[in-house]
Design a protein around this motif. Structure first.
Motif, PDB file in Angstrom:
ATOM      1  N   ARG A  53      -0.556  17.815   6.705  1.00 24.47           N
ATOM      2  CA  ARG A  53      -0.103  17.674   8.099  1.00 24.47           C
ATOM      3  C   ARG A  53      -0.685  18.776   8.974  1.00 24.47           C
ATOM      4  O   ARG A  53      -1.133  18.524  10.095  1.00 24.47           O
ATOM      5  N   ALA A  54      -0.700  20.003   8.462  1.00 25.20           N
ATOM      6  CA  ALA A  54      -1.263  21.119   9.222  1.00 25.20           C
ATOM      7  C   ALA A  54      -2.732  20.871   9.555  1.00 25.20           C
ATOM      8  O   ALA A  54      -3.155  21.062  10.697  1.00 25.20           O
ATOM      9  N   LEU A  55      -3.507  20.423   8.572  1.00 29.13           N
ATOM     10  CA  LEU A  55      -4.932  20.183   8.823  1.00 29.13           C
ATOM     11  C   LEU A  55      -5.121  19.076   9.851  1.00 29.13           C
ATOM     12  O   LEU A  55      -5.946  19.197  10.759  1.00 29.13           O
ATOM     13  N   ARG A  56      -4.356  17.991   9.720  1.00 27.80           N
ATOM     14  CA  ARG A  56      -4.464  16.904  10.706  1.00 27.80           C
ATOM     15  C   ARG A  56      -4.159  17.412  12.107  1.00 27.80           C
ATOM     16  O   ARG A  56      -4.886  17.125  13.055  1.00 27.80           O
ATOM     17  N   LEU A  57      -3.068  18.173  12.249  1.00 29.67           N
ATOM     18  CA  LEU A  57      -2.668  18.636  13.580  1.00 29.67           C
ATOM     19  C   LEU A  57      -3.620  19.686  14.139  1.00 29.67           C
ATOM     20  O   LEU A  57      -3.773  19.796  15.355  1.00 29.67           O
ATOM     21  N   LEU A  58      -4.283  20.438  13.276  1.00 31.64           N
ATOM     22  CA  LEU A  58      -5.259  21.410  13.775  1.00 31.64           C
ATOM     23  C   LEU A  58      -6.456  20.722  14.430  1.00 31.64           C
ATOM     24  O   LEU A  58      -7.172  21.342  15.208  1.00 31.64           O
ATOM     25  N   ALA A  59      -6.652  19.443  14.157  1.00 31.27           N
ATOM     26  CA  ALA A  59      -7.732  18.697  14.815  1.00 31.27           C
ATOM     27  C   ALA A  59      -7.462  18.532  16.307  1.00 31.27           C
ATOM     28  O   ALA A  59      -8.366  18.200  17.067  1.00 31.27           O
ATOM     29  N   ILE A  60      -6.227  18.768  16.736  1.00 28.58           N
ATOM     30  CA  ILE A  60      -5.879  18.689  18.159  1.00 28.58           C
ATOM     31  C   ILE A  60      -6.372  19.928  18.912  1.00 28.58           C
ATOM     32  O   ILE A  60      -6.701  19.852  20.087  1.00 28.58           O
ATOM     33  N   VAL A  61      -6.440  21.056  18.223  1.00 26.83           N
ATOM     34  CA  VAL A  61      -6.787  22.332  18.856  1.00 26.83           C
ATOM     35  C   VAL A  61      -8.215  22.259  19.389  1.00 26.83           C
ATOM     36  O   VAL A  61      -9.146  21.937  18.656  1.00 26.83           O
ATOM     37  N   GLU A  62      -8.380  22.559  20.672  1.00 27.56           N
ATOM     38  CA  GLU A  62      -9.688  22.442  21.310  1.00 27.56           C
ATOM     39  C   GLU A  62     -10.479  23.750  21.330  1.00 27.56           C
ATOM     40  O   GLU A  62     -11.660  23.741  21.636  1.00 27.56           O
ATOM     41  N   SER A  63      -9.850  24.840  20.997  1.00 25.06           N
ATOM     42  CA  SER A  63     -10.528  26.135  20.979  1.00 25.06           C
ATOM     43  C   SER A  63     -11.416  26.242  19.735  1.00 25.06           C
ATOM     44  O   SER A  63     -11.039  25.750  18.671  1.00 25.06           O
ATOM     45  N   PRO A  64     -12.576  26.882  19.842  1.00 22.83           N
ATOM     46  CA  PRO A  64     -13.435  27.016  18.662  1.00 22.83           C
ATOM     47  C   PRO A  64     -12.808  27.894  17.573  1.00 22.83           C
ATOM     48  O   PRO A  64     -13.111  27.736  16.404  1.00 22.83           O
ATOM     49  N   THR A  65     -11.953  28.834  17.970  1.00 23.29           N
ATOM     50  CA  THR A  65     -11.202  29.637  17.002  1.00 23.29           C
ATOM     51  C   THR A  65      -9.736  29.624  17.413  1.00 23.29           C
ATOM     52  O   THR A  65      -9.410  29.374  18.572  1.00 23.29           O
ATOM     53  N   PHE A  66      -8.883  29.899  16.459  1.00 20.73           N
ATOM     54  CA  PHE A  66      -7.447  29.867  16.735  1.00 20.73           C
ATOM     55  C   PHE A  66      -6.731  30.777  15.755  1.00 20.73           C
ATOM     56  O   PHE A  66      -7.236  31.085  14.669  1.00 20.73           O
ATOM     57  N   GLY A  67      -5.552  31.213  16.156  1.00 16.79           N
ATOM     58  CA  GLY A  67      -4.701  32.004  15.283  1.00 16.79           C
ATOM     59  C   GLY A  67      -3.709  31.104  14.566  1.00 16.79           C
ATOM     60  O   GLY A  67      -3.471  29.965  14.991  1.00 16.79           O
ATOM     61  N   PRO A  68      -3.111  31.602  13.506  1.00 15.45           N
ATOM     62  CA  PRO A  68      -2.136  30.812  12.759  1.00 15.45           C
ATOM     63  C   PRO A  68      -0.981  30.328  13.624  1.00 15.45           C
ATOM     64  O   PRO A  68      -0.415  29.260  13.382  1.00 15.45           O
ATOM     65  N   TRP A  69      -0.648  31.094  14.647  1.00 17.37           N
ATOM     66  CA  TRP A  69       0.507  30.772  15.486  1.00 17.37           C
ATOM     67  C   TRP A  69       0.394  29.408  16.168  1.00 17.37           C
ATOM     68  O   TRP A  69       1.405  28.847  16.580  1.00 17.37           O
ATOM     69  N   VAL A  70      -0.827  28.827  16.290  1.00 18.44           N
ATOM     70  CA  VAL A  70      -0.935  27.520  16.945  1.00 18.44           C
ATOM     71  C   VAL A  70      -0.141  26.444  16.204  1.00 18.44           C
ATOM     72  O   VAL A  70       0.258  25.448  16.798  1.00 18.44           O
ATOM     73  N   LEU A  71       0.099  26.667  14.915  1.00 22.46           N
ATOM     74  CA  LEU A  71       0.871  25.689  14.147  1.00 22.46           C
ATOM     75  C   LEU A  71       2.369  25.759  14.441  1.00 22.46           C
ATOM     76  O   LEU A  71       3.091  24.814  14.136  1.00 22.46           O
ATOM     77  N   VAL A  72       2.834  26.860  15.030  1.00 19.15           N
ATOM     78  CA  VAL A  72       4.272  27.000  15.300  1.00 19.15           C
ATOM     79  C   VAL A  72       4.774  25.849  16.178  1.00 19.15           C
ATOM     80  O   VAL A  72       5.695  25.125  15.772  1.00 19.15           O
ATOM     81  N   PRO A  73       4.199  25.601  17.352  1.00 13.42           N
ATOM     82  CA  PRO A  73       4.699  24.479  18.153  1.00 13.42           C
ATOM     83  C   PRO A  73       4.255  23.113  17.614  1.00 13.42           C
ATOM     84  O   PRO A  73       4.972  22.126  17.775  1.00 13.42           O
ATOM     85  N   LEU A  74       3.078  23.057  16.983  1.00 10.97           N
ATOM     86  CA  LEU A  74       2.585  21.774  16.487  1.00 10.97           C
ATOM     87  C   LEU A  74       3.454  21.222  15.356  1.00 10.97           C
ATOM     88  O   LEU A  74       3.697  20.028  15.273  1.00 10.97           O
ATOM     89  N   MET A  75       3.903  22.125  14.481  1.00  8.37           N
ATOM     90  CA  MET A  75       4.658  21.690  13.300  1.00  8.37           C
ATOM     91  C   MET A  75       6.129  22.085  13.351  1.00  8.37           C
ATOM     92  O   MET A  75       6.880  21.737  12.451  1.00  8.37           O
ATOM     93  N   LYS A  76       6.473  22.867  14.385  1.00  9.11           N
ATOM     94  CA  LYS A  76       7.841  23.371  14.504  1.00  9.11           C
ATOM     95  C   LYS A  76       8.225  24.169  13.258  1.00  9.11           C
ATOM     96  O   LYS A  76       9.227  23.902  12.594  1.00  9.11           O
ATOM     97  N   VAL A  77       7.370  25.160  12.936  1.00 10.81           N
ATOM     98  CA  VAL A  77       7.590  26.053  11.802  1.00 10.81           C
ATOM     99  C   VAL A  77       7.648  27.487  12.313  1.00 10.81           C
ATOM    100  O   VAL A  77       7.294  27.760  13.457  1.00 10.81           O
ATOM    101  N   THR A  78       8.051  28.404  11.448  1.00 10.22           N
ATOM    102  CA  THR A  78       8.074  29.820  11.804  1.00 10.22           C
ATOM    103  C   THR A  78       6.651  30.382  11.774  1.00 10.22           C
ATOM    104  O   THR A  78       5.742  29.765  11.195  1.00 10.22           O
ATOM    105  N   GLU A  79       6.470  31.551  12.365  1.00  9.48           N
ATOM    106  CA  GLU A  79       5.160  32.193  12.333  1.00  9.48           C
ATOM    107  C   GLU A  79       4.740  32.515  10.902  1.00  9.48           C
ATOM    108  O   GLU A  79       3.574  32.379  10.546  1.00  9.48           O
ATOM    109  N   VAL A  80       5.698  32.920  10.085  1.00 10.77           N
ATOM    110  CA  VAL A  80       5.399  33.239   8.682  1.00 10.77           C
ATOM    111  C   VAL A  80       4.885  31.994   7.960  1.00 10.77           C
ATOM    112  O   VAL A  80       3.896  32.050   7.220  1.00 10.77           O
ATOM    113  N   GLU A  81       5.544  30.859   8.186  1.00  7.10           N
ATOM    114  CA  GLU A  81       5.107  29.610   7.559  1.00  7.10           C
ATOM    115  C   GLU A  81       3.742  29.190   8.092  1.00  7.10           C
ATOM    116  O   GLU A  81       2.884  28.726   7.337  1.00  7.10           O
ATOM    117  N   ALA A  82       3.502  29.364   9.380  1.00  7.40           N
ATOM    118  CA  ALA A  82       2.211  29.031   9.975  1.00  7.40           C
ATOM    119  C   ALA A  82       1.102  29.892   9.353  1.00  7.40           C
ATOM    120  O   ALA A  82       0.015  29.392   9.044  1.00  7.40           O
TER     121      ALA A  82
END
Length: 140
Positions: free
Chosen positions: A57-86
């Motif tokens: 699920r994380a990999l699929r949702l990361l396909a939404i990110v339009e920035s060439p680089t990103f931090g782990p925190w982008v998964l927090v709102p996408l997956m509704k997880v904690t920063e540690v989990e992201a």
């Protein structure tokens, strides 16, 4: 792809890039990377299928990110997880070589990642195939 260019003749990198850029369908784009029984897209999908559901699920949702680089925190709102989990999810995907390390955000001292364009194409295809339009819209 280099083998195909050499085997098929006078195609230049520019003409291959133009062909890939004009193809709107991910299958058409990925087909450029099939040659003599070798299929990069299928290999990436095979590795994807071996992942636990949360990492898929994380990999699929990361396909939404339009920035060439990103931090782990982008998964927090996408997956509704904690920063540690992201951070754990992105580190795991990087350990499988599905994400690439792209340095560190100096101000946050967190790693940054990118997705290889071929992995992104497969992830985007899986996102469209496996995630409902409503869920994609909410994530975007």
């Amino acid at each position: 792809m280099g083998v195909r260019i050499l085997a098929d003749g006078p195609d230049s990198i520019e003409s291959v890039a133009a062909h890939l850029g004009s193809a709107k369908d991910p299958d058409t784009q990925l087909s450029a990377f099939r040659y003599r029984g070798r299929d990069v897209g299928r290999r990436i999908k095979f590795e994807y299928q071996r992942l636990p559901e949360s990492e898929q699920r994380a990999l699929r949702l990361l396909a939404i990110v339009e920035s060439p680089t990103f931090g782990p925190w982008v998964l927090v709102p996408l997956m509704k997880v904690t920063e540690v989990e992201a951070e754990r999810l992105t580190a795991r995907l990087a350990s499988y070589h599905l994400l690439l390390g792209s340095g560190q955000a100096a101000e946050l001292e967190l790693p940054r990642y990118s997705i290889h364009p071929l992995v992104w194409m497969v992830a985007r295809q899986l996102l469209i195939q496996d995630v409902s339009p409503r869920e994609r819209s909410e994530a975007e």
